[in-house]
Each structure stands twice: as structure tokens, then as C-alpha cells.
Design a protein around this motif. Structure first.
Motif, short mmCIF file in Angstrom:
data_model
loop_
_atom_site.label_atom_id
_atom_site.label_comp_id
_atom_site.label_asym_id
_atom_site.label_seq_id
_atom_site.Cartn_x
_atom_site.Cartn_y
_atom_site.Cartn_z
N PRO A 94 42.68 34.88 38.31
CA PRO A 94 41.78 34.76 37.18
C PRO A 94 40.39 35.34 37.48
O PRO A 94 39.71 35.80 36.58
CB PRO A 94 41.68 33.25 36.93
N ASP A 95 39.99 35.31 38.74
CA ASP A 95 38.71 35.88 39.16
C ASP A 95 39.01 36.96 40.20
O ASP A 95 39.43 36.65 41.32
CB ASP A 95 37.81 34.80 39.76
N PRO A 96 38.79 38.23 39.87
CA PRO A 96 39.13 39.31 40.80
C PRO A 96 38.32 39.29 42.10
O PRO A 96 38.69 39.90 43.08
CB PRO A 96 38.87 40.58 40.01
N ARG A 97 37.22 38.54 42.12
CA ARG A 97 36.41 38.45 43.34
C ARG A 97 37.04 37.54 44.37
O ARG A 97 36.82 37.69 45.56
CB ARG A 97 35.00 37.96 43.02
N THR A 98 37.85 36.55 43.91
CA THR A 98 38.40 35.58 44.84
C THR A 98 39.92 35.67 44.97
O THR A 98 40.49 35.07 45.88
CB THR A 98 38.03 34.15 44.42
N GLY A 99 40.58 36.37 44.08
CA GLY A 99 42.03 36.55 44.18
C GLY A 99 42.82 35.36 43.68
O GLY A 99 42.26 34.39 43.18
N PRO A 100 44.16 35.42 43.80
CA PRO A 100 45.00 34.32 43.35
C PRO A 100 44.82 33.11 44.27
O PRO A 100 44.87 33.24 45.48
CB PRO A 100 46.42 34.88 43.44
#
Length: 113
Positions: A94-100
Motif C-alpha cells: 500500500p505504501d511503495p516506500r515501505t513495501g508489503p
């Protein structure tokens, strides 16, 4: 150019009829703290010229991986299947900065007690 095959859950993931929609399975691992899920993308070619992306996730036992999701339709090239698989993997973040992430405690939340 290869024709398009459909992947069927009823046939053990082998190409066949139309695939039935599946719910996203929960992650393998349970943790108190949210960690990046170990999800891998690979490409399968069950028949020459028919490429399917597959997402697998590492379970608690690092020797065990389970399928999360796979392409419902074949791709004409390995590269196209790989790129589509990476896009599917990105959908788990959901947040590309933190990943799945695995479900768990919010590391930034105030301590309880």
C-alpha cells in the motif's frame, strides 16, 4: 505469437478453463512487529510459448513457500510475464516506500501500559 491460455484453479494451476476469482490469502508469518513480507516473483512456462507470472511467499519455515497469486492468462514472452508479476507484487504494498508488510503492531505507536 502464442495464443492465450487461461489458468484454472480446478486444474491445479495448469492452463485450462477460466480461473475462478480468489481471495487474497493471509500472509504466512505472524509477528508482533510489522516486517516486510518475503514475496518472490517467478515465471512459469507450462507449455512452450505460454508464460505465467507466479507470486510465492516464504512461510515460517524458510524452506516452505506457498503460492499467493498467479497470472490468470498467459503472456507471449517471459519478460512480459515478469513485468506483469512485478506489477502484481507492487499491489501488495500500500505504501511503495515501505513495501508489503505483515500485519502486526505499529512500530510508531505509543507503548501500552
Amino acid at each position: 505469437m502464442a495464443g492465450v491460455l487461461h489458468k484454472s484453479a480446478a486444474s491445479g494451476g495448469q492452463p485450462g478453463g477460466l480461473a475462478e476469482p480468489r481471495e487474497t490469502p493471509p500472509p504466512c508469518q505472524e509477528a508482533l512487529i510489522s516486517h516486510v513480507r518475503r514475496i518472490a516473483v517467478h515465471v512459469d512456462e507450462p507449455h512452450p510459448g505460454h508464460f505465467f507470472w507466479v507470486l510465492t511467499e516464504e512461510c515460517d519455515d524458510a524452506n516452505l513457500w506457498r503460492e499467493l497469486e498467479s497470472a490468470p492468462l498467459s503472456h507471449d514472452s517471459w519478460r512480459d510475464a515478469l513485468h506483469a508479476g512485478v506489477r502484481a507484487l507492487e499491489g501488495y504494498a500500500p505504501d511503495p516506500r515501505t513495501g508489503p508488510r505483515q500485519p502486526g503492531e505499529d512500530e510508531d505507536a505509543d507503548p501500552v501500559g
